[in-house]
Write an enzyme that holds these catalytic residues in place. Structure first.
Site, PDB file in Angstrom:
ATOM      1  N   THR A   1       3.615   1.514   8.177  1.00  0.00           N
ATOM      2  CA  THR A   1       2.223   2.016   8.919  1.00  0.00           C
ATOM      3  C   THR A   1       0.833   0.790   8.116  1.00  0.00           C
ATOM      4  O   THR A   1       0.642   1.006   7.497  1.00  0.00           O
ATOM      5  CB  THR A   1       2.021   3.310   9.398  1.00  0.00           C
ATOM      6  OG1 THR A   1       2.579   3.567   9.939  1.00  0.00           O
ATOM      7  CG2 THR A   1       0.927   3.091  10.046  1.00  0.00           C
TER       8      THR A   1
ATOM      9  N   LYS B   1      -5.275  -1.098   6.515  1.00  0.00           N
ATOM     10  CA  LYS B   1      -4.922  -0.657   5.790  1.00  0.00           C
ATOM     11  C   LYS B   1      -3.449  -0.709   5.155  1.00  0.00           C
ATOM     12  O   LYS B   1      -2.626  -1.438   6.459  1.00  0.00           O
ATOM     13  CB  LYS B   1      -4.882   1.140   6.009  1.00  0.00           C
ATOM     14  CG  LYS B   1      -4.526   1.887   7.118  1.00  0.00           C
ATOM     15  CD  LYS B   1      -2.786   2.253   7.109  1.00  0.00           C
ATOM     16  CE  LYS B   1      -2.651   2.853   6.094  1.00  0.00           C
ATOM     17  NZ  LYS B   1      -1.078   3.265   6.077  1.00  0.00           N
TER      18      LYS B   1
ATOM     19  N   THR C   1      -4.148   5.740   4.061  1.00  0.00           N
ATOM     20  CA  THR C   1      -3.615   7.232   3.632  1.00  0.00           C
ATOM     21  C   THR C   1      -3.038   7.333   2.215  1.00  0.00           C
ATOM     22  O   THR C   1      -4.393   7.207   0.901  1.00  0.00           O
ATOM     23  CB  THR C   1      -2.098   6.767   4.526  1.00  0.00           C
ATOM     24  OG1 THR C   1      -1.994   5.645   3.861  1.00  0.00           O
ATOM     25  CG2 THR C   1      -2.577   7.244   5.445  1.00  0.00           C
TER      26      THR C   1
ATOM     27  N   ASN D   1       6.596   8.642  -2.848  1.00  0.00           N
ATOM     28  CA  ASN D   1       7.439   8.938  -0.707  1.00  0.00           C
ATOM     29  C   ASN D   1       8.723   9.916  -1.574  1.00  0.00           C
ATOM     30  O   ASN D   1       9.640  10.730  -0.054  1.00  0.00           O
ATOM     31  CB  ASN D   1       8.365   7.299  -1.044  1.00  0.00           C
ATOM     32  CG  ASN D   1       7.408   6.788  -0.205  1.00  0.00           C
ATOM     33  OD1 ASN D   1       7.245   6.819   0.518  1.00  0.00           O
ATOM     34  ND2 ASN D   1       7.453   5.513  -0.814  1.00  0.00           N
TER      35      ASN D   1
ATOM     36  N   GLU E   1       3.487   0.410  -2.188  1.00  0.00           N
ATOM     37  CA  GLU E   1       3.117   2.152  -2.686  1.00  0.00           C
ATOM     38  C   GLU E   1       4.219   1.784  -4.506  1.00  0.00           C
ATOM     39  O   GLU E   1       4.975   1.648  -4.737  1.00  0.00           O
ATOM     40  CB  GLU E   1       3.572   3.095  -2.272  1.00  0.00           C
ATOM     41  CG  GLU E   1       2.774   2.933  -0.781  1.00  0.00           C
ATOM     42  CD  GLU E   1       4.051   4.918  -0.306  1.00  0.00           C
ATOM     43  OE1 GLU E   1       4.594   4.419  -0.118  1.00  0.00           O
ATOM     44  OE2 GLU E   1       3.027   5.291   0.926  1.00  0.00           O
TER      45      GLU E   1
ATOM     46  N   THR F   1       3.914  16.853   0.103  1.00  0.00           N
ATOM     47  CA  THR F   1       3.535  17.953  -0.438  1.00  0.00           C
ATOM     48  C   THR F   1       2.151  17.987  -1.516  1.00  0.00           C
ATOM     49  O   THR F   1       1.620  16.465  -1.298  1.00  0.00           O
ATOM     50  CB  THR F   1       4.369  18.527  -1.493  1.00  0.00           C
ATOM     51  OG1 THR F   1       5.259  17.610  -2.350  1.00  0.00           O
ATOM     52  CG2 THR F   1       5.470  19.449  -0.538  1.00  0.00           C
TER      53      THR F   1
END
Lengths: 405, 405
Positions: free
Chosen positions: B187, B176, B150, B400, B274, B405
């Site tokens: 996740t 992932k 992702t 985040n 991230e 979007t």
């Protein structure tokens, strides 16, 4: 109950305060505060649950047991945490110096510190500062309010008065928060003064319950400090008959007013979290137990993903339900309902444990408000809880990536 | 044990895989993967402990009990979480569609999803995508590796081979991660394939233990996802005698190799958190129990304050000791020692539970390395644990605050 304009720790009868620049902070800002009761007070305190406890926490936990507390000495800029035996002796010396100047027993003085961890206090500066701060004691508590701040952007103070047994009783307080604020009191300091006459063990019970419903329901970043301290002094100068049980006249009114004072300060702490751009309030209804309700409220308010979504005004409601799910509370997932409120708008976003169609533009508008409320109905019992937090912004990272320089 | 260059889920005998662009992701990137064993395999799985469980998690927990699993269908871009009965039917339909195309029983197919929460799957696109992905099955697993990603920036894959009873056994995997990664698998998806012959209940036990030492020791942001899934398939084509007990020849070698595969993928997940700019590894020694060791390692790796300090290269070691303190592990604070390592340098920063003098410039240099190791000696027992995480940067907030979007 009436709110006193600009009230603080000197609003109640017989309390004085002062703040000075002792040179502990590199910035040269106010960094030492003293709160003083002209007559002996009963005291109660709540302290961090971190196993690594700063020296002033260990010492104040002992001194708070005294029947005749009269002063609280506070420094900002240095937490006196992880400083070993030398740090403990320094905390003792702070109490001793204040006691000497004010002619008190050493255990009549409580001490609190906040700031950098692991560095010994500059005791020469502290010594000089204590001399000055004692000299400056007055009925003006505004400098003391400033002097306990670290990365706080706003001063946090409140005072209320209410009538008990025909007497005017006042409760006032100041607090500091900002980073490291989390359930179980993350470095937050809160100092409450009141002139009510009340029995010590009863005050301790009431205060701890009130702390559980206020400071312990605030989260900024999930870290729990080594220094969290909340203290209340009650000197009895209001002249009411001493309250000794929950059946006494005025008990309920005092509990309610104290809760208001603590929750007001707690909300100010959440609103002023490091980098925060908005206040988030989570209200949980219908939990099986109060503990469950608190777990859910704290889990949502503590979720980095919920916090960043609200910072960005991103209508990612699934993160809220996800955070409810990992709270470890007893849940019947397919009964959960979630609403969000902001500005004048309120909409439902989850029904029967699943997302429902909603007006995305309206939800984005709600998340863009300065104050966002999340209502969670668990339909699994009667217990409720409220928690306060803030969004997670670029500035939180900025402040904490470079805190010491 | 030998690492297979560019190995993945198709490295072990009899495994095929494929990935396609099914149109689930708005970006148009690869978003559907299929892993297939040419012969029935024994399977084991570990699933999220979040009470709010996505439909594919609930379904795969049932199907993994089957004695003849042969396929795993995965989509990225939509988590099929918080989607109620319709979501569950859609997960069932994914298995049914794959089973139909591959002529398998429905419960021979496992399913996993990752992506946005609370939106129903686009079943027409899924239907078409499954047709394509079955057609594309091959011995090349590289597109499947990409298709499960992702916000991941790097592909996560590994394979090793070892000799057991004179036969070559291969273990390969893909994973992932990125956001929402936390102790108890936040996740993350991990899929392991091996050609070892092993008894199902033994495989389940070994796999869960290995997950506890790898994916469950990774934290990116403290959130626990609704969709975390780790699955292993073992098809027996290596031709060894079926391993049925820990006394069998090759048992220890297999456990060790599987741990290496899972820990390698777990570290890749932490490294690619991230916004991460560096990998943080925390090693805890001398804890009273393994649970305590894990609590301390996770507490430190999960602290936003530690993470931002390391991001900023700020030598704020007190935050590490503070995070040890609130881990709720059994501690003797004044025995704790802490060291940090980065690049070629290693220094001690805490002794006897308090800070000690150290070379600040060297510590800042250590915190600036791409990989920072924190060693914590509790001197309270014999248990050890390792956890992996990453720093907290501006980019975490950016990703985040505006995820959808």
């Amino acid at each position: 109950m009436k709110i006193i304009q600009d009230g603080n720790v000197t609003s109640a009868k017989g309390f004085l305060a002062a703040g000075v620049k002792a040179g502990i902070k590199a910035s040269g800002n106010y960094d030492m505060a003293l709160i003083y009761s002209e007559t002996p007070a009963v005291a109660a305190g709540a302290f961090t649950r971190n196993a690594v406890r700063a020296a002033p926490v260990m010492l104040s936990e002992l001194h708070v047991k005294s029947d005749n507390v009269q002063a609280i000495i506070v420094n900002s800029g240095n937490a006196n945490a992880c400083t070993g035996d030398e740090g403990y002796r320094n905390a003792e010396n702070m109490c001793k110096l204040v006691a000497g100047r004010l002619d008190l027993a050493q255990d009549a003085v409580l001490v609190a510190s906040t700031g950098i961890i692991g560095v010994q206090l500059p005791m020469e500066k502290i010594n000089v500062g204590i001399g000055h701060v004692v000299d400056k004691l007055s009925q003006d508590g505004t400098i003391a309010t400033k002097a306990i701040m670290t990365t706080d952007l706003t001063e946090k103070n409140i005072a209320v008065e209410l009538e008990i047994q025909g007497k005017t009783v006042t409760i006032g307080g100041i607090a500091k928060g900002s980073g490291m604020i989390h359930p179980n009191m993350g470095t937050m300091l809160g100092f409450i003064t009141t002139d009510i006459a009340i029995e010590k063990s009863l005050l301790q019970r009431i205060f701890l319950e009130s702390v559980d419903e206020s400071y312990n329901m605030v989260s900024v970043d999930g870290d729990v400090s080594t220094n969290d301290t909340a203290i209340i002094l009650a000197n009895g100068l209001a002249g009411n008959d001493v309250i000794t049980s929950e059946k006494d006249e005025g008990y309920d009114a005092f509990v309610k007013a104290l809760r208001f004072v603590n929750q007001t300060l707690a909300k100010k702490i959440a609103e002023d979290g490091e980098g925060a751009t908005k206040l988030i309030e989570t209200n949980v209804f219908g939990a099986k137990t109060v503990e469950d309700a608190r777990k859910v409220a704290k889990s949502v308010i503590g979720s980095s993903l919920v916090k960043t979504a609200i910072f960005g005004g991103d209508a990612n409601w699934g993160r809220i339900l996800c955070a409810v799910g990992y709270s470890s509370a007893d849940l019947i997932v397919n009964k959960i309902e979630i609403f969000v409120k902001g500005g004048d708008a309120k909409i439902q976003i989850v029904a029967n444990g699943a997302g429902i169609a909603f007006d995305e533009a309206l939800l984005a508008q709600i998340f863009s408000a300065k104050q966002v409320e999340i209502e969670i109905y668990l339909h699994n019992g009667e217990a409720v809880a409220t928690a306060w937090g803030c969004d997670l912004s670029y500035d939180y990272v900025k402040i904490n990536a470079d805190y010491r320089t």
